[in-house]
Design a protein around this motif. Structure first.
Motif, PDB file in Angstrom:
ATOM      1  N   GLU A 186     -25.639  50.567 -22.462  1.00  0.00           N
ATOM      2  CA  GLU A 186     -25.602  49.563 -21.412  1.00  0.00           C
ATOM      3  C   GLU A 186     -24.830  50.101 -20.221  1.00  0.00           C
ATOM      4  O   GLU A 186     -23.953  50.960 -20.366  1.00  0.00           O
ATOM      5  CB  GLU A 186     -24.988  48.255 -21.919  1.00  0.00           C
ATOM      6  N   ILE A 187     -25.173  49.595 -19.055  1.00  0.00           N
ATOM      7  CA  ILE A 187     -24.605  50.103 -17.807  1.00  0.00           C
ATOM      8  C   ILE A 187     -23.652  49.077 -17.218  1.00  0.00           C
ATOM      9  O   ILE A 187     -23.937  47.874 -17.208  1.00  0.00           O
ATOM     10  CB  ILE A 187     -25.727  50.403 -16.791  1.00  0.00           C
ATOM     11  N   SER A 188     -22.535  49.546 -16.727  1.00  0.00           N
ATOM     12  CA  SER A 188     -21.615  48.718 -15.956  1.00  0.00           C
ATOM     13  C   SER A 188     -21.303  49.450 -14.658  1.00  0.00           C
ATOM     14  O   SER A 188     -21.477  50.674 -14.560  1.00  0.00           O
ATOM     15  CB  SER A 188     -20.324  48.429 -16.737  1.00  0.00           C
ATOM     16  N   ARG A 192     -20.969  58.390 -28.306  1.00  0.00           N
ATOM     17  CA  ARG A 192     -20.228  57.912 -29.483  1.00  0.00           C
ATOM     18  C   ARG A 192     -18.750  58.288 -29.390  1.00  0.00           C
ATOM     19  O   ARG A 192     -17.884  57.542 -29.856  1.00  0.00           O
ATOM     20  CB  ARG A 192     -20.826  58.511 -30.762  1.00  0.00           C
ATOM     21  N   ALA A 193     -18.493  59.445 -28.808  1.00  0.00           N
ATOM     22  CA  ALA A 193     -17.109  59.907 -28.698  1.00  0.00           C
ATOM     23  C   ALA A 193     -16.342  59.208 -27.578  1.00  0.00           C
ATOM     24  O   ALA A 193     -15.129  59.359 -27.480  1.00  0.00           O
ATOM     25  CB  ALA A 193     -17.087  61.421 -28.463  1.00  0.00           C
ATOM     26  N   HIS A 194     -17.042  58.446 -26.750  1.00  0.00           N
ATOM     27  CA  HIS A 194     -16.421  57.728 -25.633  1.00  0.00           C
ATOM     28  C   HIS A 194     -16.839  56.266 -25.676  1.00  0.00           C
ATOM     29  O   HIS A 194     -17.629  55.797 -24.851  1.00  0.00           O
ATOM     30  CB  HIS A 194     -16.818  58.361 -24.300  1.00  0.00           C
ATOM     31  N   PRO A 195     -16.362  55.515 -26.669  1.00  0.00           N
ATOM     32  CA  PRO A 195     -16.791  54.111 -26.815  1.00  0.00           C
ATOM     33  C   PRO A 195     -16.415  53.244 -25.626  1.00  0.00           C
ATOM     34  O   PRO A 195     -17.001  52.174 -25.434  1.00  0.00           O
ATOM     35  CB  PRO A 195     -16.062  53.659 -28.087  1.00  0.00           C
ATOM     36  N   GLU A 196     -15.457  53.691 -24.825  1.00  0.00           N
ATOM     37  CA  GLU A 196     -15.069  52.926 -23.643  1.00  0.00           C
ATOM     38  C   GLU A 196     -16.071  53.107 -22.495  1.00  0.00           C
ATOM     39  O   GLU A 196     -16.025  52.381 -21.505  1.00  0.00           O
ATOM     40  CB  GLU A 196     -13.670  53.342 -23.184  1.00  0.00           C
ATOM     41  N   GLY A 197     -16.968  54.085 -22.626  1.00  0.00           N
ATOM     42  CA  GLY A 197     -17.953  54.353 -21.593  1.00  0.00           C
ATOM     43  C   GLY A 197     -17.549  55.532 -20.723  1.00  0.00           C
ATOM     44  O   GLY A 197     -16.377  55.942 -20.696  1.00  0.00           O
ATOM     45  N   THR A 199     -14.740  53.357  -0.788  1.00  0.00           N
ATOM     46  CA  THR A 199     -15.977  53.276  -0.014  1.00  0.00           C
ATOM     47  C   THR A 199     -17.120  53.910  -0.807  1.00  0.00           C
ATOM     48  O   THR A 199     -16.912  54.651  -1.753  1.00  0.00           O
ATOM     49  CB  THR A 199     -15.808  54.017   1.321  1.00  0.00           C
ATOM     50  N   GLY A 200     -18.333  53.607  -0.384  1.00  0.00           N
ATOM     51  CA  GLY A 200     -19.501  54.194  -1.024  1.00  0.00           C
ATOM     52  C   GLY A 200     -20.049  53.333  -2.139  1.00  0.00           C
ATOM     53  O   GLY A 200     -19.594  52.221  -2.395  1.00  0.00           O
ATOM     54  N   ARG A 201     -21.044  53.875  -2.823  1.00  0.00           N
ATOM     55  CA  ARG A 201     -21.724  53.144  -3.881  1.00  0.00           C
ATOM     56  C   ARG A 201     -20.849  53.050  -5.126  1.00  0.00           C
ATOM     57  O   ARG A 201     -20.068  53.960  -5.408  1.00  0.00           O
ATOM     58  CB  ARG A 201     -23.035  53.847  -4.220  1.00  0.00           C
ATOM     59  N   PRO A 202     -20.980  51.972  -5.895  1.00  0.00           N
ATOM     60  CA  PRO A 202     -20.200  51.869  -7.142  1.00  0.00           C
ATOM     61  C   PRO A 202     -20.650  52.912  -8.153  1.00  0.00           C
ATOM     62  O   PRO A 202     -21.797  53.345  -8.161  1.00  0.00           O
ATOM     63  CB  PRO A 202     -20.505  50.450  -7.625  1.00  0.00           C
ATOM     64  N   GLU A 203     -19.737  53.303  -9.008  1.00  0.00           N
ATOM     65  CA  GLU A 203     -20.034  54.300 -10.043  1.00  0.00           C
ATOM     66  C   GLU A 203     -20.708  53.626 -11.237  1.00  0.00           C
ATOM     67  O   GLU A 203     -20.254  52.601 -11.725  1.00  0.00           O
ATOM     68  CB  GLU A 203     -18.740  54.961 -10.498  1.00  0.00           C
ATOM     69  N   ARG A 204     -21.805  54.207 -11.681  1.00  0.00           N
ATOM     70  CA  ARG A 204     -22.497  53.712 -12.872  1.00  0.00           C
ATOM     71  C   ARG A 204     -21.843  54.317 -14.107  1.00  0.00           C
ATOM     72  O   ARG A 204     -21.714  55.534 -14.216  1.00  0.00           O
ATOM     73  CB  ARG A 204     -23.987  54.078 -12.841  1.00  0.00           C
ATOM     74  N   ARG A 205     -21.458  53.444 -15.046  1.00  0.00           N
ATOM     75  CA  ARG A 205     -20.842  53.909 -16.285  1.00  0.00           C
ATOM     76  C   ARG A 205     -21.694  53.452 -17.463  1.00  0.00           C
ATOM     77  O   ARG A 205     -22.268  52.352 -17.454  1.00  0.00           O
ATOM     78  CB  ARG A 205     -19.405  53.395 -16.407  1.00  0.00           C
TER      79      ARG A 205
END
Length: 222
Positions: A203-205, A167-172, A211-217
């Motif tokens: 929800e996940i973005s 809730r404190a990080h609505p941007e994810g 390089t490497g795997r994308p970061e899940r947010r």
């Protein structure tokens, strides 16, 4: 502001539920009723947006109250809060148009989670002019599990902490950032975030960098 009519034959229980409702931003208690007849009169007079409706009332059951209001054309949502556990009653409440059904006893967090779900549902509908199938799936499919139904290995206090961080990080934020904000291990933070995503509360973005795997947010829904 979502106006709530609290209906319960127990005066002390009704008072407690009023306190729970008033503690949730965006919700206000419009009135209290202790019988089915009082609930019908109050609903017609106050036009609440939501009923917190007990099954066991001294003159008629809560399902009958909701059916009468529906027959009269009164558009109000209903959340049943009751000790009735039998499948027939639950089925009747569902068929009468209940949004959800909480079995007593429950804690403050469980009721407030359902209220936040109602607010999120209304928000999604208000934002839609024309729905896609995925919009409909989210509206009908995203039911909160409730604070007492966490999977084995997850604890309600930690779930509440992770929810507050979201809730404190609505941007994810990422699992690493969540762990740092809550003084949790990254593995623990990710477990709770993935649980929220699986139950429709987040929800996940993917953020692609070098390089490497994308970061899940993770971003809170509702």
């Amino acid at each position: 502001m979502t106006k709530v009519l609290v209906v319960d034959d127990d005066f002390m229980v009704a008072k407690l539920h009023c306190r729970y409702v008033s503690a949730v931003p965006g919700f206000a208690v419009a009135g209290v009723a202790h019988t089915g007849a009082e609930a019908l009169r109050a609903a017609h007079a106050l036009r609440p947006d939501l009923l917190l409706l007990d099954i066991f009332l001294p003159d008629m059951d809560g399902v009958a109250v909701l059916r009468e209001l529906r027959a009269a054309g009164l558009a109000t949502d209903a959340l049943f809060i009751t000790a009735a556990r039998d499948a027939d009653t639950i089925r009747s409440a569902l068929r009468a148009g209940a949004l959800h059904y909480l079995i007593k006893p429950f804690n403050q967090a469980a009721l407030q989670e359902q209220l936040r779900h109602v607010a999120a549902l209304h928000g999604r509908l208000d934002d839609l002019a024309e729905a896609r199938q995925e919009d409909v799936d989210r509206i009908f499919g995203a039911r909160p599990r409730g604070s007492r139904e966490l999977p084995k290995g997850l604890a309600a206090p930690t779930a509440d902490l992770v929810d507050a961080i979201l809730r404190a990080h609505p941007e994810g934020l990422s699992a690493t950032e969540c762990a740092e904000a809550g003084s949790l291990s990254r593995v623990s933070a990710r477990r709770y975030l993935e649980y929220f995503a699986a139950t429709g509360r987040a929800e996940i973005s993917l953020r692609y960098g070098g390089t490497g795997r994308p970061e899940r947010r993770y971003r809170r829904v509702g």
